[in-house]
Design an enzyme around this catalytic site. Structure first.
Site, PDB file in Angstrom:
ATOM      1  N   ARG A 101      -3.777  -2.502 -15.082  1.00 17.60           N
ATOM      2  CA  ARG A 101      -3.583  -3.034 -13.723  1.00 17.60           C
ATOM      3  C   ARG A 101      -3.283  -4.511 -13.855  1.00 17.60           C
ATOM      4  O   ARG A 101      -4.094  -5.279 -14.381  1.00 17.60           O
ATOM      5  CB  ARG A 101      -4.831  -2.807 -12.867  1.00 17.60           C
ATOM      6  CG  ARG A 101      -4.812  -3.617 -11.578  1.00 17.60           C
ATOM      7  CD  ARG A 101      -5.880  -3.205 -10.607  1.00 17.60           C
ATOM      8  NE  ARG A 101      -5.569  -1.905 -10.044  1.00 17.60           N
ATOM      9  CZ  ARG A 101      -6.140  -1.400  -8.949  1.00 17.60           C
ATOM     10  NH1 ARG A 101      -7.055  -2.097  -8.301  1.00 17.60           N
ATOM     11  NH2 ARG A 101      -5.805  -0.215  -8.498  1.00 17.60           N
ATOM     12  N   HIS A 128       2.600   1.212  -7.292  1.00 14.82           N
ATOM     13  CA  HIS A 128       1.283   1.827  -7.531  1.00 14.82           C
ATOM     14  C   HIS A 128       1.520   3.330  -7.753  1.00 14.82           C
ATOM     15  O   HIS A 128       1.105   4.172  -6.934  1.00 14.82           O
ATOM     16  CB  HIS A 128       0.362   1.556  -6.341  1.00 14.82           C
ATOM     17  CG  HIS A 128      -1.097   1.737  -6.637  1.00 14.82           C
ATOM     18  ND1 HIS A 128      -1.578   2.187  -7.855  1.00 14.82           N
ATOM     19  CD2 HIS A 128      -2.206   1.541  -5.850  1.00 14.82           C
ATOM     20  CE1 HIS A 128      -2.897   2.247  -7.813  1.00 14.82           C
ATOM     21  NE2 HIS A 128      -3.299   1.859  -6.618  1.00 14.82           N
ATOM     22  N   GLN A 131      -1.340   6.055  -7.647  1.00 13.94           N
ATOM     23  CA  GLN A 131      -1.806   6.323  -6.287  1.00 13.94           C
ATOM     24  C   GLN A 131      -0.906   7.352  -5.604  1.00 13.94           C
ATOM     25  O   GLN A 131      -1.366   8.235  -4.886  1.00 13.94           O
ATOM     26  CB  GLN A 131      -1.836   5.026  -5.474  1.00 13.94           C
ATOM     27  CG  GLN A 131      -2.344   5.194  -4.053  1.00 13.94           C
ATOM     28  CD  GLN A 131      -3.824   5.544  -4.001  1.00 13.94           C
ATOM     29  OE1 GLN A 131      -4.636   4.860  -4.571  1.00 13.94           O
ATOM     30  NE2 GLN A 131      -4.172   6.625  -3.305  1.00 13.94           N
ATOM     31  N   ASP A 223      -1.709   0.568   4.265  1.00 15.04           N
ATOM     32  CA  ASP A 223      -2.408  -0.151   3.188  1.00 15.04           C
ATOM     33  C   ASP A 223      -2.818  -1.501   3.773  1.00 15.04           C
ATOM     34  O   ASP A 223      -2.346  -1.907   4.849  1.00 15.04           O
ATOM     35  CB  ASP A 223      -1.451  -0.326   1.996  1.00 15.04           C
ATOM     36  CG  ASP A 223      -2.131  -0.962   0.785  1.00 15.04           C
ATOM     37  OD1 ASP A 223      -3.376  -0.922   0.702  1.00 15.04           O
ATOM     38  OD2 ASP A 223      -1.412  -1.513  -0.088  1.00 15.04           O
ATOM     39  N   CYS A 263      -4.857   4.278   0.890  1.00 15.22           N
ATOM     40  CA  CYS A 263      -5.225   4.264  -0.532  1.00 15.22           C
ATOM     41  C   CYS A 263      -6.587   3.593  -0.757  1.00 15.22           C
ATOM     42  O   CYS A 263      -7.184   3.783  -1.815  1.00 15.22           O
ATOM     43  CB  CYS A 263      -4.129   3.601  -1.357  1.00 15.22           C
ATOM     44  SG  CYS A 263      -3.867   1.870  -0.969  1.00 15.22           S
ATOM     45  N   ARG A 291      -7.199  10.915  -7.062  1.00 15.59           N
ATOM     46  CA  ARG A 291      -6.817   9.971  -8.128  1.00 15.59           C
ATOM     47  C   ARG A 291      -7.238  10.552  -9.485  1.00 15.59           C
ATOM     48  O   ARG A 291      -6.504  10.479 -10.465  1.00 15.59           O
ATOM     49  CB  ARG A 291      -7.493   8.603  -7.918  1.00 15.59           C
ATOM     50  CG  ARG A 291      -6.974   7.798  -6.734  1.00 15.59           C
ATOM     51  CD  ARG A 291      -5.544   7.315  -6.944  1.00 15.59           C
ATOM     52  NE  ARG A 291      -5.401   6.483  -8.120  1.00 15.59           N
ATOM     53  CZ  ARG A 291      -5.649   5.167  -8.168  1.00 15.59           C
ATOM     54  NH1 ARG A 291      -6.046   4.541  -7.078  1.00 15.59           N
ATOM     55  NH2 ARG A 291      -5.463   4.476  -9.290  1.00 15.59           N
TER      56      ARG A 291
HETATM   57  N1   CP Z   1      -6.485   2.482  -4.247  1.00 12.41           N
HETATM   58  C1   CP Z   1      -6.889   1.774  -5.323  1.00 12.41           C
HETATM   59  O1   CP Z   1      -6.116   1.550  -6.266  1.00 12.41           O
HETATM   60  O2   CP Z   1      -8.196   1.437  -5.290  1.00 12.41           O
HETATM   61  P1   CP Z   1      -8.886   0.351  -6.251  1.00 12.41           P
HETATM   62  O3   CP Z   1      -8.199  -0.967  -6.002  1.00 12.41           O
HETATM   63  O4   CP Z   1     -10.332   0.337  -5.870  1.00 12.41           O
HETATM   64  O5   CP Z   1      -8.677   0.799  -7.680  1.00 12.41           O
END
Ligand code: CP
Length: 307
Positions: A101, A128, A131, A223, A263, A291
């Site tokens: 990430r 993403h 997701q 989001d 998400c 997920r």
């Molecule tokens: N939706 C998502 O990626 O959640 P986090 O940021 O908690 O990993």
């Protein structure tokens, strides 16, 4: 040849369907596949905070017989002291996959270019894609199909908007992204999604009018208005996004059986009202659980191609 998953269109539409099918199989039978038995170690690196991604990858790697090595980038040499390329050269000798990430998509590309093991984007400023695998799985479970459904994303033209455009088009969905004028998704992504939709029978469009766009929608999604890294813009963004909240008035304009995705983390009263987020049409907890299943399928699928 090793495959990487840095953006939604790094796989083909048929490969996306294959991964979603495998995800459903793994959801029904969580310990059926053990690609990381040995156990092998899988690196999961975070430059940004996370709850869902951190937990679901850790649990998923463990379910697949492996050991998750969760690293916070600030506690490693990567970045200021050592290049991404050199980090990749070290990690690929010792781990089965690299999950990261980060901020810039270019960093992920550099990692993948220097890694013989699969690299997975666990969220970048631009996409993403993990997701979206979970979101598509959730829609498929609740609607029984993906192709032909109308999905309307309302909010910032951010990484989630880009991923909805690409992954939704790949699944043959009709994707509408609704943003204020100054928060449009990337032109490159819209053009690429349009080309994919032409092949799959889906469509993509961009709108600035939430009430008009949601008519007939099967899926509504949103989001946060303030993505990680944009915190200093919060006050301005809250002003700019006025009228872009998914609330019960907007939801009533969609199909009566529309489902709502988010998400997470969610900010009730901003991008979504508490009434909708906690209401019967929201499927967000299924989405969060998925997920795990979607990412396990992705890791198995990439492992099969890394050999
Ligand atoms: N939706 C998502 O990626 O959640 P986090 O940021 O908690 O990993």
């Amino acid at each position: 040849m090793t495959r990487h998953f840095l953006r939604d269109d790094d796989i083909s539409p048929s490969e996306q369907a294959e991964i979603l099918k495998l995800a459903l199989e793994l959801k029904a039978n969580p310990y059926a596949q053990k690609p990381f038995a040995g156990p092998k170690t899988v690196a999961v690196i975070f430059d940004k905070t996370s709850t869902r991604t951190r937990v679901s990858f850790a649990v998923g790697i463990s379910d697949l017989g492996g050991v998750p090595l969760i690293m916070d980038a600030q506690g490693s040499q990567m970045g200021a002291k050592e290049s991404v390329a050199d980090t990749a050269r070290v990690l690929e000798r010792q781990v089965a996959q690299i999950i990261w990430r980060t901020y810039a998509q270019a960093g992920l590309q550099e990692m993948a270019a220097n890694s013989k093991v699969p690299v997975i984007n666990a969220l970048s400023d631009e996409f993403h894609p993990c997701q979206l695998l979970a979101d598509l799985l959730t829609i498929q479970e609740h609607k029984g199909k993906l192709a032909g459904l109308k999905l309307v994303y309302i909010g910032d033209g951010n990484n989630m908007a880009n991923s909805y455009l690409l992954a939704g088009a790949m699944a043959g969905m009709h994707v509408v992204v609704v943003t204020p004028e100054q928060y449009l998704p990337s032109d490159e992504v819209v053009a690429r999604a349009d080309a994919i939709a032409f092949e799959t029978g889906g469509s993509v469009s961009v709108s600035k009018n939430p009430a008009e766009a949601v008519v007939g929608a099967d899926v509504l999604a949103t989001d946060t208005w303030v993505s990680m890294g944009k915190e200093s813009e919060k006050a301005q963004r809250v002003k700019d996004f006025a009228g872009f909240t998914i609330d019960s008035t907007l939801l009533a304009l969609a199909s009566p059986d529309a489902i709502v995705l988010h998400c997470l983390p969610a900010y009730r009263g901003y991008e979504i009202s508490a009434e909708v987020l906690d209401g019967s049409q929201a499927v967000i907890w299924d989405e969060a659980e998925n997920r795990l299943h979607a990412q396990k399928a992705l890791m198995v699928w990439l492992d099969q191609r890394a050999k």
